[in-house]
Design a protein around this motif. Structure first.
Motif, PDB file in Angstrom:
ATOM      1  N   ARG A 261      69.938  56.860 -39.200  1.00 48.50           N
ATOM      2  CA  ARG A 261      69.846  56.053 -39.210  1.00 48.50           C
ATOM      3  C   ARG A 261      69.022  54.721 -38.867  1.00 48.50           C
ATOM      4  NH1 ARG A 261      72.018  58.999 -34.591  1.00 48.50           N
ATOM      5  NH2 ARG A 261      70.299  58.051 -32.986  1.00 48.50           N
ATOM      6  N   HIS A 262      68.282  55.127 -38.276  1.00 49.70           N
ATOM      7  CA  HIS A 262      67.128  53.273 -38.293  1.00 49.70           C
ATOM      8  C   HIS A 262      66.510  52.954 -40.143  1.00 49.70           C
ATOM      9  CE1 HIS A 262      67.713  52.500 -34.334  1.00 49.70           C
ATOM     10  NE2 HIS A 262      67.414  54.200 -34.453  1.00 49.70           N
ATOM     11  N   GLY A 263      66.118  54.636 -41.020  1.00 50.85           N
ATOM     12  CA  GLY A 263      66.130  54.108 -42.682  1.00 50.85           C
ATOM     13  C   GLY A 263      64.753  54.458 -42.274  1.00 50.85           C
ATOM     14  N   ALA A 264      64.375  55.489 -40.997  1.00 53.59           N
ATOM     15  CA  ALA A 264      62.576  55.579 -41.719  1.00 53.59           C
ATOM     16  C   ALA A 264      62.581  56.788 -42.013  1.00 53.59           C
ATOM     17  CB  ALA A 264      62.150  56.140 -40.233  1.00 53.59           C
ATOM     18  N   ARG A 265      61.504  56.628 -42.990  1.00 52.73           N
ATOM     19  CA  ARG A 265      60.946  57.898 -43.126  1.00 52.73           C
ATOM     20  C   ARG A 265      60.813  59.125 -43.137  1.00 52.73           C
ATOM     21  NH1 ARG A 265      55.445  58.497 -47.729  1.00 52.73           N
ATOM     22  NH2 ARG A 265      56.096  59.972 -48.522  1.00 52.73           N
ATOM     23  N   LEU A 266      61.182  60.628 -42.914  1.00 50.19           N
ATOM     24  CA  LEU A 266      60.932  61.338 -42.386  1.00 50.19           C
ATOM     25  C   LEU A 266      59.789  62.469 -43.311  1.00 50.19           C
ATOM     26  CD1 LEU A 266      61.578  63.174 -39.871  1.00 50.19           C
ATOM     27  CD2 LEU A 266      63.135  64.116 -41.792  1.00 50.19           C
ATOM     28  N   LEU A 267      58.467  62.998 -42.196  1.00 47.99           N
ATOM     29  CA  LEU A 267      58.217  63.289 -42.725  1.00 47.99           C
ATOM     30  C   LEU A 267      57.602  64.925 -42.047  1.00 47.99           C
ATOM     31  CD1 LEU A 267      55.431  64.421 -44.597  1.00 47.99           C
ATOM     32  CD2 LEU A 267      53.973  63.396 -43.929  1.00 47.99           C
ATOM     33  N   ALA A 268      57.996  66.067 -42.591  1.00 45.62           N
ATOM     34  CA  ALA A 268      58.335  67.340 -41.816  1.00 45.62           C
ATOM     35  C   ALA A 268      57.167  67.984 -41.341  1.00 45.62           C
ATOM     36  CB  ALA A 268      59.805  67.708 -41.693  1.00 45.62           C
ATOM     37  N   LEU A 269      56.712  68.189 -40.426  1.00 44.06           N
ATOM     38  CA  LEU A 269      55.318  69.349 -41.150  1.00 44.06           C
ATOM     39  C   LEU A 269      56.080  70.733 -40.795  1.00 44.06           C
ATOM     40  CD1 LEU A 269      52.313  67.601 -39.838  1.00 44.06           C
ATOM     41  CD2 LEU A 269      53.814  67.374 -41.120  1.00 44.06           C
ATOM     42  N   PRO A 270      55.349  72.017 -41.493  1.00 43.04           N
ATOM     43  CA  PRO A 270      55.878  72.738 -40.976  1.00 43.04           C
ATOM     44  C   PRO A 270      55.591  73.899 -39.431  1.00 43.04           C
ATOM     45  CG  PRO A 270      54.337  73.159 -42.346  1.00 43.04           C
ATOM     46  CD  PRO A 270      54.633  71.327 -42.435  1.00 43.04           C
ATOM     47  N   ASP A 271      53.808  73.204 -39.243  1.00 42.29           N
ATOM     48  CA  ASP A 271      52.728  73.728 -38.309  1.00 42.29           C
ATOM     49  C   ASP A 271      53.131  72.038 -36.766  1.00 42.29           C
ATOM     50  OD1 ASP A 271      53.752  76.708 -38.778  1.00 42.29           O
ATOM     51  OD2 ASP A 271      51.844  75.827 -40.763  1.00 42.29           O
ATOM     52  N   ASN A 272      53.246  73.209 -35.697  1.00 39.18           N
ATOM     53  CA  ASN A 272      52.213  71.997 -35.403  1.00 39.18           C
ATOM     54  C   ASN A 272      50.909  71.782 -35.339  1.00 39.18           C
ATOM     55  OD1 ASN A 272      50.928  71.619 -32.062  1.00 39.18           O
ATOM     56  ND2 ASN A 272      53.310  70.446 -32.248  1.00 39.18           N
ATOM     57  N   LEU A 273      50.336  70.392 -35.598  1.00 41.64           N
ATOM     58  CA  LEU A 273      48.935  70.059 -35.225  1.00 41.64           C
ATOM     59  C   LEU A 273      48.721  69.065 -34.654  1.00 41.64           C
ATOM     60  CD1 LEU A 273      49.612  68.826 -39.564  1.00 41.64           C
ATOM     61  CD2 LEU A 273      48.838  71.002 -38.540  1.00 41.64           C
ATOM     62  N   GLY A 274      49.786  69.171 -33.436  1.00 43.31           N
ATOM     63  CA  GLY A 274      48.876  68.135 -32.522  1.00 43.31           C
ATOM     64  C   GLY A 274      48.836  66.563 -33.137  1.00 43.31           C
TER      65      GLY A 274
END
Length: 501
Positions: free
Chosen positions: A136-149
């Motif tokens: 909605r805000h035009g931001a690039r999304l980087l989705a991590l498969p695991d939680n890294l902190g």
């Protein structure tokens, strides 16, 4: 991290202003100030002519050299409102987030359009919600498969940055329009690696609990209103990366991903150790949504304390809860003894210290200056001792109170004095004294418990032991998530130097 180019110099037009605590002494022939050690900087007639009042503008090699020296000693700070704009101020926002689509939406709205933004989804359970907000805000999304902190998520975003600067912003922050542009001006100094704003409380409906009002008045991330060169032992000894701008070429691989807490302290200290400057700029702010529910707040304070041992492993010279000079240690022992001779001995210690400082200063009016420095050091010693009694060493204090009347008296004074001073000096507190006192003491208990827990896990008391250092040392650690006023306890240690220009 690699260090800055040793041949780099401050550009023409760069302006510095003397710190508010810096004194012009000896009829303008010397400057007295700095942090973490107080320095007496003698000025040649040519160097004095470079000043206009308390400001100095870089015009040539000589003024650049003097300004750089003033910044190194923390005698002066950049006057950010008059700094030239950086010639290439392109900046990418990196926002780590975990399951907070609402705050993320609020943050992205405050950043506005026309900015490069990378949202790093640190393995949220509501991935679709995060993705929808980013889109909605035009931001690039980087989705991590695991939680890294937090550290790992920031690093993942950092690897995608192609601009000279990166702004790390947590999702529970709201930015003012001028915050990041103002911080970017600091990078006209080629030795600045990181610049951070003041972190203030975000006032919301949920922040009106008694804990929320305490946190808005005394948030752990709020480092005060005085500009600073962030370095171990200074009055601002660390800086949060809840909001920070960094020079990509200076920070290497970024954060230590093995640290889930205190990774921001380690990040800044490594930059300083490599020769970079880290600037705290309180003229601009980022509003942070503090934890306002008691349970969440208490656990978070405890987690802050658990960063003490990991920091002790990485920065053994910078994590002691207190640094004491021999004279301030003797003063503390004399006063804690609570004998008839305690006050006369304490007065004698301060008198001898003042005489020694006056002899070392050797400037006009040195006796009065030395007396003020000694008095400030004595007050700082008392504040530092009180912080140890109620915060870092509170389990020992509790045990001592069970068997010693003197410990009970010392603990009672320490538990009341700091709150009285804060109430007298902070007119923005929106909480009545009893609840403010209770929240203050619970804050100390939680943080101190975290420090002890980390020490037990690491089987080391390094983060609990004070350090004894003689006058003139260059660093005085302060390992707390608060801007520790007790760091002034050693400021009567004066280093003398000169400047030829």
């Amino acid at each position: 991290m690699t260090g800055p180019d040793p041949t780099s110099t401050l550009p023409p037009g760069f302006v510095v202003v003397l710190d508010e605590k810096t004194r012009v002494v000896d009829n303008g022939r010397a400057l007295l100030g700095g942090a973490p050690t107080t320095h007496l900087l003698r000025l040649t007639p040519r160097a004095r002519a470079l000043f206009s009042g308390r400001t100095l503008r870089v015009r040539d090699a000589a003024s650049a050299k003097l300004a750089d020296r003033l910044l190194d000693l923390a005698i002066a700070h950049p006057l950010v409102g008059e700094l030239p704009a950086h010639p290439d101020a392109r900046c990418t926002y990196v926002i780590p987030v975990h399951d907070r689509p609402g705050p993320l939406d609020r943050l992205l709205a405050s950043i506005g359009p026309s900015h490069q933004v990378i949202v790093v989804d640190d393995a949220s359970t509501d991935r679709a919600g995060i993705a929808a907000v980013a889109a909605r805000h035009g931001a690039r999304l980087l989705a991590l498969p695991d939680n890294l902190g937090p550290a790992g998520a920031r690093n993942a975003g950092l690897r995608e940055v192609r601009t000279p600067f990166v702004a790390f912003v947590d999702s529970d922050i709201v930015l003012a329009a001028d915050t990041v542009p103002t911080l970017l001006r600091h990078f006209t100094d080629p030795r600045t690696a990181v610049a951070v704003p003041r972190i203030t409380g975000l006032h919301t409906a949920s922040s009106q609990t008694w804990i929320g009002r305490f946190e808005n008045a005394r948030g752990s991330l709020d480092l005060g209103a005085r500009p600073a060169s962030v370095r171990p032992g200074s009055y601002v000894s660390w800086a949060s990366t809840a909001c920070s701008v960094a020079r990509v070429a200076a920070i290497g691989d970024g954060f230590d991903e093995s640290m889930r807490v205190a990774e921001d302290v380690d990040f800044g200290w490594r930059a300083v150790a490599a020769g970079w400057r880290v600037r705290f700029e309180p003229s601009v702010a980022a509003a942070h949504e503090h934890r306002a529910a008691f349970g969440d707040w208490f656990v978070r304070k405890l987690q802050y304390g658990t960063g003490a041992h990991p920091l002790a492993l990485r920065h053994p010279q910078s994590v002691a809860p207190a640094i004491v000079a021999p004279w301030s240690a003797a003063l503390t022992v004399a006063l804690l003894a609570q004998r008839r001779w305690s006050l006369p001995v304490a007065a004698a210690i301060c008198g001898v210290t003042a005489v020694r400082i006056a002899r070392k200063l050797d400037v006009e009016g040195s006796a009065g200056i030395a007396a003020r420095l000694t008095a400030g050091g004595a007050v700082g010693t008392l504040l530092q001792t009180g912080a140890l009694v109620t915060r870092h060493w509170w389990p020992v204090t509790v045990a001592g109170c069970l068997v010693s009347r003197r410990v009970r008296r010392a603990a009672a004074v320490a538990a009341v004095a700091d709150v009285v001073l804060e109430y007298a000096n902070n007119h923005t507190i929106e909480l009545d004294p009893p609840r403010y006192w209770l929240a203050h003491r619970l804050d100390d208990v939680a943080y101190g418990a975290g420090v002890w827990l980390s020490a037990l896990r690491g089987r080391s008391v390094a983060a609990l032991l004070p350090q004894l250092r003689r006058s003139g040392t260059s660093r005085k650690p302060v390992a707390s998530r608060r801007n520790n006023a007790s760091s002034s306890a050693l400021r009567s240690a004066v280093s003398s130097s000169s400047h030829s220009s």
